[in-house]
Enzyme design. Structure first.
Site, PDB file in Angstrom:
ATOM      1  N   ALA A  62      26.998   6.445  17.699  1.00 28.42           N
ATOM      2  CA  ALA A  62      26.860   4.995  17.570  1.00 28.42           C
ATOM      3  C   ALA A  62      26.146   4.674  16.256  1.00 28.42           C
ATOM      4  O   ALA A  62      25.574   5.563  15.624  1.00 28.42           O
ATOM      5  CB  ALA A  62      26.055   4.453  18.751  1.00 28.42           C
ATOM      6  N   CYS A  87      22.959  11.409  14.874  1.00 29.62           N
ATOM      7  CA  CYS A  87      23.507  11.339  13.521  1.00 29.62           C
ATOM      8  C   CYS A  87      22.396  11.415  12.475  1.00 29.62           C
ATOM      9  O   CYS A  87      22.514  12.136  11.481  1.00 29.62           O
ATOM     10  CB  CYS A  87      24.331  10.059  13.347  1.00 29.62           C
ATOM     11  N   GLN A 120      23.391   3.279  15.808  1.00 28.22           N
ATOM     12  CA  GLN A 120      21.965   3.618  15.890  1.00 28.22           C
ATOM     13  C   GLN A 120      21.745   5.018  16.458  1.00 28.22           C
ATOM     14  O   GLN A 120      20.724   5.292  17.099  1.00 28.22           O
ATOM     15  CB  GLN A 120      21.217   2.572  16.724  1.00 28.22           C
ATOM     16  N   SER A 121      22.701   5.921  16.229  1.00 27.33           N
ATOM     17  CA  SER A 121      22.602   7.273  16.778  1.00 27.33           C
ATOM     18  C   SER A 121      21.425   8.058  16.185  1.00 27.33           C
ATOM     19  O   SER A 121      21.315   8.213  14.965  1.00 27.33           O
ATOM     20  CB  SER A 121      23.902   8.018  16.483  1.00 27.33           C
ATOM     21  N   ASN A 122      20.578   8.564  17.075  1.00 25.82           N
ATOM     22  CA  ASN A 122      19.498   9.456  16.639  1.00 25.82           C
ATOM     23  C   ASN A 122      20.054  10.825  16.270  1.00 25.82           C
ATOM     24  O   ASN A 122      19.527  11.509  15.407  1.00 25.82           O
ATOM     25  CB  ASN A 122      18.471   9.625  17.759  1.00 25.82           C
TER      26      ASN A 122
END
Ligand SMILES: *Cc1c(COP(=O)(O)O)cnc(C)c1O
Length: 332
Positions: free
Chosen positions: A71, A77, A73-75
């Protein structure tokens, strides 16, 4: 047990701290927190433990470019982008949605600072976008390596097998009064964290419960995923073992408005942990898991005699994401 190659990224062991003021506020049980929000890589989080093994595997394949998806706001990533930087690799992130829908803040801002190339799904399915991105990188000779969604394959989950060993060692040297907690509670989504913990539980003989609070999936879906991934994880290190989905402990009572949708419950949990313990949770994962923990204590589903370890999986940069500012801020 076979030991898989490791690329050191994390500050380990992560601390275990008592949450005395929160315990008192709730009238028991004895609460502790394990600080995997402080794993040390670009603001930390649970993906760093997985990436230690995923990165080593990528290197053994001669990879030059890490590709993963998530997403906006992916942590996962953000931590993958940081891991790539540490290893001198490039990183391509396939993010769900369209850039115009998202403010350049929180994890997304950090992805950019960390030098990741951003590709948006923009109407395509995540799998299609990933495949197209991978094929293009391959054809350009960039030696791409695909890291699965959430880092949740056996290699990634293996990081949490070792996390269970780390917990047992901390207990052995007297942390939490030298007694293992009756249960560990944490946010569960792509399942790698929980799969690693239940596989590690079996290998290292932890007797307590491993309870995942589902962030975005019905319980039976997540139970099936975790059971098969735990089994594959054991197989990958030459350990035999079967996991029955009904034995995987998952609560889906706190799905709220769905993935990434912060509600009152998450807001209250974030403020409660902040104002009793000075601990920062996040709107997507740990806020939801903490809200579930508090609710289960208040309902008596978790007894006041227990010792409970809340496994903080990170995510704090999302507190600064534009989409959560209105609900989080301005109301003391
Ligand atoms: C990814 C993530 C989780 C979920 O872990 P899984 O291994 O995907 O189940 C929990 N908390 C945070 C902060 C995360 O980034």
């Amino acid at each position: 047990m076979i030991k898989l190659p490791r690329f050191r990224l994390a500050h380990l062991p992560t601390a275990i701290e008592p949450m005395q003021r929160l315990s008192a506020h709730l009238g028991g049980p004895k609460l502790f927190v394990k600080r995997d929000d402080q794993t040390g890589l670009a603001l930390g989080g649970n993906k760093t433990r997985k990436l230690e093994f995923l990165l080593a595997e990528a290197q053994s394949h001669g990879a030059e470019t890490l590709i993963t998806a998530g997403a906006a706001q992916s942590n996962h990533c953000r931590q993958t982008a940081a891991a790539a930087a540490r290893a001198g690799m490039r990183c391509i992130l396939v993010l769900t949605g369209d850039p115009v829908e998202h403010e350049f803040s929180g994890n997304l801002l950090l992805d950019d600072i960390l030098g990741a190339e951003l590709v948006w799904t923009a109407g395509r399915s995540r799998d299609d976008a990933l495949r197209e991105t991978f094929d293009a990188a391959w054809e350009e000779g960039r030696r791409p390596y695909l890291i699965p969604y959430g880092g949740s394959n056996p290699t990634g989950a293996y990081g949490y097998v070792w996390a269970m060993q780390e917990l047992m060692t901390q207990v052995d040297v007297g942390v939490m009064g030298g007694r293992p907690p009756d249960r560990v509670v944490f946010a569960s989504s792509s399942g790698g964290t929980q799969a690693g913990l239940v596989a590690g539980r079996r290998i290292f003989g932890y007797q307590g419960q491993v309870l995942g609070i589902s962030v975005d999936e019905r319980a039976h879906v997540l139970q099936n995923r975790v059971a098969s991934l735990a089994e594959e994880t054991l197989a990958a290190i030459n350990e035999a073992g079967h996991f029955d989905p009904v034995d995987i402990l998952v609560s889906d009572a706190y799905l709220g408005g769905g993935y990434g949708v912060m509600g009152e419950r998450e807001r209250e949990a974030i403020q409660l942990f902040a104002q009793t313990e000075g601990l920062l949770l996040d709107p997507v994962y740990t806020g939801r898991a903490a809200a579930g923990l508090v609710d289960m204590i208040q309902k008596g589903d978790i007894s006041r005699e227990e010792t409970v370890l809340f496994w903080h999986t990170g995510g704090t940069p999302a507190v600064f994401a534009g989409e959560y500012q209105e609900l989080l801020g301005g109301r003391a």
